[in-house]
Scaffold this motif. Structure first.
Motif, PDB file in Angstrom:
ATOM      1  N   LYS A 161       0.816  -1.212   0.000  1.00  0.00           N
ATOM      2  CA  LYS A 161       0.000   0.000   0.000  1.00  0.00           C
ATOM      3  C   LYS A 161       0.846   1.257   0.000  1.00  0.00           C
ATOM      4  N   GLU A 162       1.932   1.225   0.703  1.00  0.00           N
ATOM      5  CA  GLU A 162       2.799   2.406   0.813  1.00  0.00           C
ATOM      6  C   GLU A 162       3.568   2.618  -0.483  1.00  0.00           C
ATOM      7  N   GLY A 163       3.482   3.822  -1.032  1.00  0.00           N
ATOM      8  CA  GLY A 163       4.281   4.228  -2.181  1.00  0.00           C
ATOM      9  C   GLY A 163       3.737   3.785  -3.516  1.00  0.00           C
ATOM     10  N   ASN A 164       2.635   3.169  -3.570  1.00  0.00           N
ATOM     11  CA  ASN A 164       2.066   2.709  -4.840  1.00  0.00           C
ATOM     12  C   ASN A 164       0.639   3.251  -4.980  1.00  0.00           C
ATOM     13  N   PRO A 165       0.370   3.871  -6.128  1.00  0.00           N
ATOM     14  CA  PRO A 165      -0.990   4.356  -6.346  1.00  0.00           C
ATOM     15  C   PRO A 165      -1.958   3.169  -6.436  1.00  0.00           C
ATOM     16  N   PRO A 166      -3.206   3.389  -6.130  1.00  0.00           N
ATOM     17  CA  PRO A 166      -4.172   2.274  -6.150  1.00  0.00           C
ATOM     18  C   PRO A 166      -4.270   1.600  -7.501  1.00  0.00           C
ATOM     19  N   TRP A 167      -4.184   2.421  -8.580  1.00  0.00           N
ATOM     20  CA  TRP A 167      -4.330   1.794  -9.889  1.00  0.00           C
ATOM     21  C   TRP A 167      -3.201   0.827 -10.193  1.00  0.00           C
ATOM     22  N   LYS A 168      -2.004   1.167  -9.678  1.00  0.00           N
ATOM     23  CA  LYS A 168      -0.862   0.300  -9.945  1.00  0.00           C
ATOM     24  C   LYS A 168      -0.960  -0.985  -9.133  1.00  0.00           C
ATOM     25  N   ARG A 169      -1.452  -0.880  -7.899  1.00  0.00           N
ATOM     26  CA  ARG A 169      -1.660  -2.095  -7.095  1.00  0.00           C
ATOM     27  C   ARG A 169      -2.718  -2.984  -7.744  1.00  0.00           C
ATOM     28  N   ALA A 170      -3.771  -2.328  -8.222  1.00  0.00           N
ATOM     29  CA  ALA A 170      -4.816  -3.107  -8.889  1.00  0.00           C
ATOM     30  C   ALA A 170      -4.275  -3.767 -10.142  1.00  0.00           C
ATOM     31  N   LEU A 171      -3.407  -3.007 -10.879  1.00  0.00           N
ATOM     32  CA  LEU A 171      -2.848  -3.574 -12.089  1.00  0.00           C
ATOM     33  C   LEU A 171      -1.950  -4.759 -11.764  1.00  0.00           C
ATOM     34  N   CYS A 172      -1.206  -4.637 -10.693  1.00  0.00           N
ATOM     35  CA  CYS A 172      -0.345  -5.742 -10.296  1.00  0.00           C
ATOM     36  C   CYS A 172      -1.154  -6.958  -9.865  1.00  0.00           C
ATOM     37  N   LEU A 173      -2.264  -6.732  -9.181  1.00  0.00           N
ATOM     38  CA  LEU A 173      -3.117  -7.848  -8.785  1.00  0.00           C
ATOM     39  C   LEU A 173      -3.768  -8.501  -9.993  1.00  0.00           C
ATOM     40  N   GLU A 174      -4.099  -7.676 -10.990  1.00  0.00           N
ATOM     41  CA  GLU A 174      -4.627  -8.264 -12.220  1.00  0.00           C
ATOM     42  C   GLU A 174      -3.572  -9.135 -12.880  1.00  0.00           C
ATOM     43  N   PHE A 175      -2.314  -8.668 -12.797  1.00  0.00           N
ATOM     44  CA  PHE A 175      -1.211  -9.450 -13.352  1.00  0.00           C
ATOM     45  C   PHE A 175      -1.112 -10.799 -12.636  1.00  0.00           C
ATOM     46  N   PHE A 176      -1.118 -10.769 -11.316  1.00  0.00           N
ATOM     47  CA  PHE A 176      -1.031 -12.024 -10.572  1.00  0.00           C
ATOM     48  C   PHE A 176      -2.286 -12.878 -10.755  1.00  0.00           C
ATOM     49  N   ARG A 177      -3.430 -12.233 -10.941  1.00  0.00           N
ATOM     50  CA  ARG A 177      -4.633 -13.006 -11.228  1.00  0.00           C
ATOM     51  C   ARG A 177      -4.481 -13.759 -12.543  1.00  0.00           C
ATOM     52  N   GLY A 178      -3.811 -13.100 -13.506  1.00  0.00           N
ATOM     53  CA  GLY A 178      -3.541 -13.787 -14.759  1.00  0.00           C
ATOM     54  C   GLY A 178      -2.645 -14.990 -14.551  1.00  0.00           C
ATOM     55  N   ILE A 179      -1.647 -14.854 -13.655  1.00  0.00           N
ATOM     56  CA  ILE A 179      -0.786 -15.996 -13.348  1.00  0.00           C
ATOM     57  C   ILE A 179      -1.595 -17.120 -12.716  1.00  0.00           C
ATOM     58  N   CYS A 180      -2.468 -16.750 -11.765  1.00  0.00           N
ATOM     59  CA  CYS A 180      -3.265 -17.782 -11.086  1.00  0.00           C
ATOM     60  C   CYS A 180      -4.269 -18.422 -12.027  1.00  0.00           C
ATOM     61  N   SER A 181      -4.704 -17.658 -13.002  1.00  0.00           N
ATOM     62  CA  SER A 181      -5.679 -18.210 -13.940  1.00  0.00           C
ATOM     63  C   SER A 181      -5.065 -19.281 -14.817  1.00  0.00           C
ATOM     64  N   ASP A 182      -3.775 -19.169 -15.098  1.00  0.00           N
ATOM     65  CA  ASP A 182      -3.077 -20.198 -15.871  1.00  0.00           C
ATOM     66  C   ASP A 182      -2.324 -21.063 -14.883  1.00  0.00           C
ATOM     67  N   PHE A 183      -2.949 -22.198 -14.532  1.00  0.00           N
ATOM     68  CA  PHE A 183      -2.374 -23.006 -13.460  1.00  0.00           C
ATOM     69  C   PHE A 183      -0.998 -23.546 -13.824  1.00  0.00           C
ATOM     70  N   THR A 184      -0.763 -23.772 -15.097  1.00  0.00           N
ATOM     71  CA  THR A 184       0.570 -24.249 -15.496  1.00  0.00           C
ATOM     72  C   THR A 184       1.630 -23.216 -15.152  1.00  0.00           C
ATOM     73  N   VAL A 185       1.329 -21.939 -15.444  1.00  0.00           N
ATOM     74  CA  VAL A 185       2.265 -20.856 -15.104  1.00  0.00           C
ATOM     75  C   VAL A 185       2.426 -20.765 -13.606  1.00  0.00           C
ATOM     76  N   LEU A 186       1.320 -20.854 -12.920  1.00  0.00           N
ATOM     77  CA  LEU A 186       1.396 -20.754 -11.468  1.00  0.00           C
ATOM     78  C   LEU A 186       2.221 -21.892 -10.890  1.00  0.00           C
ATOM     79  N   ARG A 187       1.962 -23.104 -11.360  1.00  0.00           N
ATOM     80  CA  ARG A 187       2.709 -24.248 -10.836  1.00  0.00           C
ATOM     81  C   ARG A 187       4.190 -24.126 -11.172  1.00  0.00           C
ATOM     82  N   ASN A 188       4.513 -23.726 -12.400  1.00  0.00           N
ATOM     83  CA  ASN A 188       5.920 -23.568 -12.774  1.00  0.00           C
ATOM     84  C   ASN A 188       6.589 -22.468 -11.967  1.00  0.00           C
ATOM     85  N   THR A 189       5.849 -21.385 -11.757  1.00  0.00           N
ATOM     86  CA  THR A 189       6.413 -20.292 -10.953  1.00  0.00           C
ATOM     87  C   THR A 189       6.717 -20.772  -9.553  1.00  0.00           C
TER      88      THR A 189
END
Length: 1717
Positions: free
Chosen positions: A303-331
């Motif tokens: 939360k500190e030092g990051n605008p809300p939109w950037k945190r949301a964008l990063c969570l969308e990025f990680f949601r994309g990783i979680c959505s592809d279980f192969t990527v998530l498992r490999n990661t």
């Protein structure tokens, strides 16, 4: 491109370049000349010719290099056309590119044409554009403004070519004959793409490019191009990962720099997209580069030092990783496995935990899940209203509404319509909802769990292919585990067939040979690493304000994670997740709600049964009670609690066999608590005080949703229990023990289990006893929360679920191998509960019902022939023993408290026994003794309770309970006797016989007693099927069973027959009428069915010890108690009738016995005992049966006077008239009494004729009996003896026949007796029938006969007697003629009266015919002049004979006009009377000529005829006052006229018949010249007596006509009067009278004629001369009458014309004798 276009453009160039650009003009002119030299046939031919002229493009190249915009525009256009048509030589491509490079700076239009040319140039000349030309082309494109799309197209083309060349190269390497030169173009193409990608990486890292001669490219432009390359050409990049050594480092460094920006939204979006693409395809190769990249990414989540939109964008990025279980498992495998400190997924999950909890107020964090709230004036969401109506409260009320307008996570305000990752074109970030981060966290968790489920679950299905299926298929297969659906309603996923056998899931970790074993282990490690964070995050959201969709997502996630953990046998995360769902399924204040609800219910008496559940239905606690205390109050549960519970239940379905007892206990305990809350009828008071405030009011839709979710929970519960059908023995035992654990014991050994804490339950109304399981005040679910409630709720829940799970696993009870988990575990525990008084009544009943159900269903399965016979027999005994043990006392001393509950248990086990017998009776085998033992216990307990004479309320209730028990047990008896008698042994049949007698003797239920007697017949029928002959000398006792063997043996069957007969005889003496009569019917039926098998001795024994003994017992009861006399008499009568019928049917066999006379004497003694009762019923009974016996004796020709004498004595001494019937019908008794003597006479007429009693012969006895039988008989109501004889009258007529035979030489007595019967029956006095007083059948029980039919029968008998005695010399005396005519005249006078009449053969007609016949017989008797003494009696007869004639002529009671009689009937009756009168008149004239008949009699007869001939009642002064002495007084005087309308009689033909008879009396006899003095004197006597009345009869209508017609004027007289005038005048004129008789009427005649003058001396016209003067007067009046001038005068009609002719004829006849014409 066209020839004209090029020619036009060249001409323009020549024109535009004349002054300054000579080189352009010169080149243009040359090219124009070349163009004109070409003969154009087609576009293709033109392009080919130009291709062979490389210098043709010189003017256009020079034009582009000129500084003139117009020329450059024209040049670029032409070059674009030429390159598009492939008309440019490949050698000139560098010149074209230079031209384009120079033309970039000349405005928009040249740039546009260049952009259009470059893609086609690369496409058409791709093989020539390599290396520097390619770079040159891209540089030109990059130099243009807004060329992103074109540049990306060119780049894509380069990479596509490189990819194709790579494929060709690989193909050539595989081909051994491939030539080496073919590799150079492919390598060049691939090298171009690699150098181009390296330049992009350098430029992104702000380094100088090496392939492209550009200083820099815009970051947006460059990132978009890289994103395109990564997304569309991953295969090429993967194949060339090792060539550009430093480009990946520059790329990741550049991306890191972009990701660090806080203001370049679009660039950051594309950078995240590129990183995600790198992770998807190159994660393994770029691990070292990505290691430096992930810290910055994870830091972005802070939360500190990051605008809300950037945190949301990063969570969308990680949601994309979680959505592809192969990527998530490999990661996870790359960065989190091992001892690496740079853990990515673990840190990411930790970040999710922090994000989820960073702002509890914003997400509405509270004690339980609530709905999101938007502070507005109304509620937008229907779900909000519905959930609030269901009690969704929480901590949201503590959130201050001053800082935000929304609380919670909702689809309405917490999501973006377009994710940030999908908005790279925006430079500035869009507005992000404050709760958008939480939706992303939920999405990450959901994607993680979904990916794990889709990967692991398909591998756990037994028999599944080893290769992993496609995503769609795995998703479809995994759908069976995703059982939480939207809404409360759901469709069943598996049909009934699929749930019949449960397949246990396989732990994928055990698949050591599986090709994906490493990935499976990685998944297991992933779950072990992530579940704490995932659980913490989900726990936070489970208590937050979420809308329905997010809540469903959350529950699915928890469910899937728990399922994966369970499949992988990770017990710690599995149980933790199960506990989390269990907590979410129960309100936080559930303990207080349940306690308050229990305390609010009225206390019930301990041990009282639940009468609402008395029918044996085991209702689930989920069903609401039928009588709630308070209505319309919300439930403490809401749909989310139930949704969590459903998820928990579905996990139980999926993981059932793998769960340990603790895990099962979590599910079962949670389910029990929720069902207890559902069962609470009203939670208004407690919810208002214990739960938080709600938003909105009640919603009907919300209640419907809650009801639907409850139904879904019930369906899931059902499926979970059904899944246990395929469990192993151990797994099933775990489930059962977990259920019994709720009671504080595992169910294996209740005595060995010690409770955690033993105290008195504050909610239980009873004190705990040592025999009752202890109560634990608190119990923890996995140690996470505490709940407290009453043990009663737990017991009810456990019993309900045990019932259902037993039903589902009923097959386990059919096997001895699984007895440890069925009979030893479930059945024994249920039996203990049902017998333990420490449990509440309804729980004891429920437990017993479950045990009964188990026994019934198990017995049904034992009929399977595949089961081992010995094992099946053992299980059958165990089932029946389970029922019997419920009746056994649980105490060691063998005593039990038989309370209401035990009674209800008894009822239900009897119902179970009935069901078992109905389904498995044929195969019960050795179980029959147990079944009969249960039934004997039922009867014995009822008898024991019957001994108490108390009349208290408790005793009355016990009596009713005993009656119910008897009814239920008797249903089994009925079933046995109807279906299973053939399979019973002799001992069982004997036992059944005794049982049936006991049921028949009991006094609780009359229907049972009645039916038991009927069932004895079924038993007897079965026994008779094995009997051929029954030989008995004495009757065996009821407890004797010889041989004790097979019931098919003759001796055994005879003994069973005797025993059954004795049971029926005993029931025939029952004090209850219905039971007694039913037993009598069965007894008689049994004897009748056995008649052909009984020997003579057996008949004697059976009759004396059977029916006769029962009859004598009944007679004794009749005489001992007057109150029950009628009932016992009815039973005795029934038995007597049946017994006598049996004797009659089997007399041929019975008489063969040597002691038959003894048997006959006993029967007569029995009859005498009946008659001594002085009862009409008894009398009817005796004499009807006497008649049957006599008829049988006559038929069998067994006739002995010794046998008849007792019967005749009984008949003579016991006439029913001596019995006071109290106005009751006595007809049956009278008829039977009379019929008895008739039967006796038919049997032996000599014996009857010779019979005497006290000096009275049979004639006196018969006359007295007939008279009493007829006259003293009282008929039942609504009977009629008018048309036909009643029974006793028929018998009396038969008695008359016998009497006639006895009086064969005394006919006078017989005729007088017949007349006496007629007079007495019809009350004839003074020649008239007396009035009939018929009793009303409505208010009286009996009515007096009319005797019409009987009187008619007597008259017919008299008629027959007349015919028989017609030649008797003493006829007048023999037939009692005077008395007969008086009686017959009285009967004839009854025509048309109120006396009931047989319309077919009226009594008066019969009497008329008889009177005519008797008079004709008398005429013959007088004519023959037989006996002088008898003829002397003739003088006594005229009055009665004249009365008979008058009765025939008179209309009787016929009204005028007729009211009821039909015209046809009247005509027929009148014709009958006319015909009979003529016969009667003819006979009368002959008789009245006799000297014994005086003149007065003749005059009286003439007066009778005169009166009968009148058509209307005479008017005043029409007739003389003294008609007998002065008939001719004022003969010719005419009275004053009158206009009255005469009332003419109905029977006018009869009047004319009487008139004819009157004329006949005066007529001159035809035999006047025969010289018979007596005949002449007799006729003169009649003519002398009739002459005055004849003259009066003729003058009467003429005088009436003269008097009345003058007043009528032209109105004609009535038609009957006209006809009368015509008829009389015509007859009078035609008459030739007895002149002497007429001359004697006048004094003048006396002087002229001598007394001895005969009738033949005159002309027969004296009557015309006497009235001649009056005729003239009439004739004159007739002629003077006024007439119509037309033809309508009445005088001209038929009667008028006849009158006129008669008057004229009169004048002519008289005048002719006087010499007049």
């Amino acid at each position: 491109m066209t020839h004209a276009f090029l020619q036009s453009e060249l001409t323009s160039l020549i024109s535009d370049s004349k002054r300054k650009y000579n080189d352009v003009r010169t080149a243009a002119e040359q090219s124009l000349a070349d163009l004109k030299a070409i003969s154009v046939t087609s576009e293709t031919q033109l392009a080919g010719d130009l291709l062979r002229r490389p210098q043709f493009i010189d003017p256009f190249v020079l034009a582009c290099k000129s500084k003139n915009a117009k020329l450059a525009t024209s040049g670029t256009i032409c070059l674009q056309r030429l390159t598009a048509s492939s008309a440019v030589s490949r050698a000139r491509l560098p010149d074209v590119l230079d031209a384009f490079h120079d033309g970039v700076n000349f405005g928009y239009e040249p740039q546009l044409k260049i952009l259009q040319t470059l893609p086609s140039l690369l496409q058409l000349y791709g093989d020539d554009l390599r290396g520097e030309p390619l770079a040159r082309t891209l540089e030109i494109c990059a130099a243009l403004q807004s060329t992103t799309a074109t540049f990306q197209q060119l780049v894509s083309t380069v990479f596509e070519r490189a990819g194709r060349s790579r494929e060709v190269q690989l193909a050539d390497e595989e081909n051994e004959n491939a030539s080496e030169p073919s590799n150079e173009p492919s390598e060049t193409t691939a090298d171009d793409a690699v150098r181009l990608f390296r330049d992009f990486s350098l430029l992104l890292d702000q380094e100088q490019s090496q392939f492209l001669k550009v200083e820099a490219l815009p970051s947006d432009f460059l990132l978009e191009t890289l994103q395109t390359v990564f997304s569309t050409h991953p295969a090429f990049l993967t194949s060339n990962m090792d060539q550009p050594h430093d480009c990946w480092e520059h790329l990741t460094h550049g991306l890191s720099r972009i990701l660090a920006k806080k203001d370049a939204f679009g660039q950051v979006v594309r950078a995240f997209s590129i990183v995600l693409l790198i992770l998807q395809d190159y994660e393994d190769s770029l691990r070292s580069h990505l290691t430096r990249l992930f810290p910055s990414l994870l830091n972005t989540l802070e939360k500190e030092g990051n605008p809300p939109w950037k945190r949301a964008l990063c969570l969308e990025f990680f949601r994309g990783i979680c959505s592809d279980f192969t990527v998530l498992r490999n990661t996870f495998d790359l960065f989190d496995q091992g001892n690496s400190s740079e853990k990515v997924i673990a840190h990411f999950m930790s970040a999710l935990v922090r994000i989820a909890a960073e702002d509890p107020f914003l997400i509405g964090l509270g004690r339980q899940s609530t709905i999101p709230v938007q502070i507005t004036n109304d509620i937008e969401s229907e779900e909000a209203a519905s959930i609030e109506a269901q009690g969704l409260g929480g901590a949201i009320t503590t959130v201050s509404t001053g800082d935000s307008s929304t609380i919670g996570i909702s689809m309405n305000w917490s999501v973006l319509h377009v994710p940030l990752m999908d908005q790279p074109e925006k430079q500035n970030p869009p507005a992000v909802p404050r709760t958008y981060l939480y939706t992303l966290v939920l999405g990450c968790i959901a994607s993680l769990c979904d990916g794990l489920s889709k990967f692991v679950m398909p591998l756990s299905v037994p028999g599944r292919p080893t290769q992993r299926e496609s995503l769609d298929e795995t998703q479809g297969n995994a759908s069976s585990t995703d059982l939480v659906e939207e809404g409360g309603q759901r469709k069943p996923i598996r049909n009934a067939a699929s749930t019949s056998k449960y397949q246990r899931l396989v732990n994928p970790l055990t698949l050591t040979q599986h090709p994906q074993q490493y990935q499976i282990q990685a998944c297991s490690a992933l779950v072990e690493s992530c579940w704490p964070a995932a659980l913490a995050t989900c726990s936070t959201f489970l208590n937050s304000a979420l809308d329905s969709e997010f809540y469903h997502i959350l529950i699915r996630s928890v469910q899937k994670l728990a399922q994966v953990s369970g499949v992988l046998e990770l017990s710690t995360p599995r149980d933790a997740l199960l506990t989390t769902l269990a907590k979410a399924s129960i309100p936080t204040n559930a303990n207080n709600i349940i306690s308050t609800s229990q305390n609010a219910r009225p206390p019930t008496r301990s041990g009282a049964p639940d009468h609402d559940n008395a029918n044996g239905d085991i209702r689930s606690p989920t069903e609401p009670p039928s009588n709630p205390i308070t209505q319309n109050v919300p439930q403490p549960l809401n749909v989310r609690h139930l949704l969590c519970l459903r998820a928990l239940l579905n996990l139980g379905i999926a993981l059932g066999p793998t769960l340990e007892q603790d895990a099962w206990f979590i599910l079962i305990e949670t389910l029990q608590t929720v069902e207890a809350l559902i069962a609470i009828p009203s939670a208004g008071s407690m919810s208002s005080s214990l739960s938080s405030p709600r938003i909105g009011g009640p919603s009907r839709e919300g209640q419907a949703t809650l009801a639907g979710e409850i139904a879904a929970v019930q369906a899931a519960t059902k499926r979970m229990l059904e899944s246990t059908k395929g469990y192993s023995l151990e797994s099933f035992s775990i489930v059962v023990r977990s259920m019994f654990r709720l009671l504080g014991q595992s169910g294996l050994d209740e005595d060995s289990q010690q409770p955690e804490e033993t105290i008195a339950s504050p909610l239980s109304p009873t004190r705990l006893t040592p025999g009752r399981p202890s109560y634990r005040t608190s119990r923890r679910v996995s140690g996470l929360w505490t709940k407290s409630k009453t043990l009663d709720l737990e017991i009810g829940f456990v019993l309900s679920k045990i019932s259902e799970i037993s039903r589902i696993n009923i097959h386990r009870f059919t096997s001895t191998s699984e007895g440890s988990c069925s009979w030893d575990l479930i059945a024994r525990r249920l039996l203990n509960i049902s017998q333990d008084n420490g449990f509440s009544g309804n729980h004891r009943l429920q437990s017993a019902s479950v045990l009964d159900l188990i026994s019934m269903e198990t017995m049904k399965l034992l009929t399977d022939p595949r089961l081992d016979a010995a094992e099946a027999e053992e299980i059958r005994l165990r089932c029946l023993q389970a029922l019997l043990e419920q009746l056994e006392p649980p105490d060691q001393n063998g005593t039990t408290s038989y309370d209401n509950i035990q009674s209800e248990v008894h009822k239900r086990l009897l119902e179970a026994l009935e069901s078992i017998l109905s389904h498995s009776g044929d195969s019960l085998g050795s179980g029959w003794p147990v079944a009969f033992k249960i039934l004997f216990r039922t009867v014995s307990e009822s008898v024991d309770h019957l001994k108490d004479d108390s009349v208290s309320i408790e005793e009355e209730q016990n009596d009713e309970q005993n009656a119910q028990l008897l009814r239920l047990s008797f249903r089994s008896i009925q079933l046995i006797t109807s279906d299973f008698l053939a399979v019973l042994s002799a001992e069982s049949l004997s036992t059944l016989s005794q049982l049936l007698r006991q049921y028949g003797s009991q006094s609780y239920d009359l229907n049972v007693a009645l039916t038991s007697t009927t069932l004895l017949w079924s038993l007897a029928s079965q026994i008779l099927t094995n009997i051929e002959t029954i030989e008995l000398q004495t009757m065996p006792t009821a407890d004797t069973l010889p041989d004790g063997g097979d019931p098919k043996q003759t001796s055994t069957s005879a003994a069973l027959w005797s025993i059954t007969l004795q049971q029926l005889v005993a029931l025939s003496k029952d004090p209850r009428l219905d039971v007694r009569n039913a037993a009598i019917r069965v007894l008689l039926r049994m004897l009748d069915a056995s008649s052909e098998s009984l020997s003579p001795s057996a008949w004697a024994v059976a009759l004396t010890t059977g029916p006769l003994s029962a009859i004598e017992y009944g007679i004794a009861q009749c005489t001992s108690d007057f109150a029950v006399e009628s009932d016992w008499l009815a039973s005795a009568s029934q038995l007597t009738d049946g017994s006598i019928q049996l004797v009659c049917h089997n007399i041929a066999t019975i008489v063969k016995h040597s002691g038959f006379k003894h048997t006959w004497s006993r029967i007569m003694h029995m009859f005498e005992a009946f008659l001594s009762m002085e009862s009409l019923t008894a009398s009817s009974l005796v004499f009807s049966n006497v008649s049957r016996l006599l008829s049988t004796l006559r038929t069998s020709r067994t006739i002995e006077k010794e046998l008849l004498m007792p019967i005749l004595k009984l008949w003579a001494l016991h006439h029913p008239s001596k019995i006071d019937g109290e106005s009751m019908p006595n007809q049956p008794a009278f008829a039977a009494h009379m019929h008895a003597v008739i039967e006796a006479h038919q049997t032996s007429s000599q014996a009857v004729t010779e019979f005497q009693l006290d000096d009275r012969d049979i004639s006196a006895l018969l006359m007295d009996a007939i008279e009493k039988t007829v006259l003293l008989c009282a008929h039942p109501p609504y009977t009629s003896d008018v048309k036909s004889l009643e029974a006793e009258q028929k018998e009396a007529c038969q008695g008359l026949i016998i009497l006639k035979g006895v009086f064969h030489d005394r006919a006078t007595e017989y005729s007088q007796y017949l007349l006496r019967l007629v007079k007495l029956s019809l009350n004839i006095q003074s020649g008239k029938v007396g009035s009939q007083h018929k009793k009303s059948a409505i208010h009286k029980s009996a009515q007096k006969p009319t005797f019409i039919a009987f009187a008619s029968a007597c008259v017919e008998n008299l008629n027959v007697l007349v015919r028989e005695q017609a030649n008797d010399d003493h006829l007048i005396q023999t037939l009692a003629v005077r008395e007969s005519f008086e009686t017959l005249s009285a009967l004839i006078d009854t025509k048309y009266t109120d006396l009931p009449t047989n319309t077919q053969t009226p009594l008066w007609r019969t009497a008329t015919s008889t009177a005519v016949m008797m008079l004709e017989a008398l005429q013959k008797h007088v004519t023959l002049n037989r006996d002088a003494k008898d003829i002397a009696r003739l003088s006594q007869l005229p009055d009665s004979i004249i009365a008979g004639a008058s009765s025939i002529l008179e209309p009787g009671g016929l009204p005028n006009p007729p009211l009821k009689q039909k015209e046809e009937t009247l005509l027929d009756d009148e014709t009958f009377d006319i015909e009979n009168f003529r016969q009667f008149h003819a006979a009368l004239i002959s008789i009245f000529q006799h000297d014994e008949i005086g003149q007065d009699a003749c005059q009286q007869y003439a007066i009778t005829l005169f009166k009968a001939s009148l058509l209307a009642e005479p008017w005043f002064y029409d007739l003389p006052e003294d008609l007998a002495n002065e008939p001719l007084q004022d003969l010719l005087s005419v009275r004053p006229g009158s206009l009255h309308q005469p009332a003419f009689v109905v029977r006018r033909r009869t009047c004319y018949t009487a008139m004819d008879a009157l004329f006949e009396l005066v007529q001159r006899p035809a035999h006047a010249h025969d010289g018979s003095v007596s005949s002449c004197s007799g006729l003169y006597k009649l003519a002398r007596a009739a002459s005055p009345y004849l003259l009066l009869r003729v003058v009467h209508p003429l005088k009436t006509f003269l008097a009345d017609q003058r007043l009528r004027g032209m109105t004609p007289p009535p038609m009957p009067q006209q006809v009368e005038l015509q008829t009389i005048l015509a007859k009078f004129v035609e008459l030739r009278s007895h002149d002497r008789a007429l001359q004697d009427l006048s004094e003048k005649g006396k002087g002229k004629h001598q007394a001895g003058m005969s009738a033949g001396d005159g002309d027969g016209k004296e009557h015309l001369r006497i009235l001649y003067a009056f005729m003239l007067r009439v004739q004159r009046f007739w002629r003077d009458l006024p007439r119509l001038k037309s033809q309508g005068a009445w005088q001209a009609d038929g009667p008028g014309r006849g009158i006129d002719e008669a008057l004229e004829q009169w004048s002519r006849v008289v005048g002719g004798d006087w010499g007049l014409r």
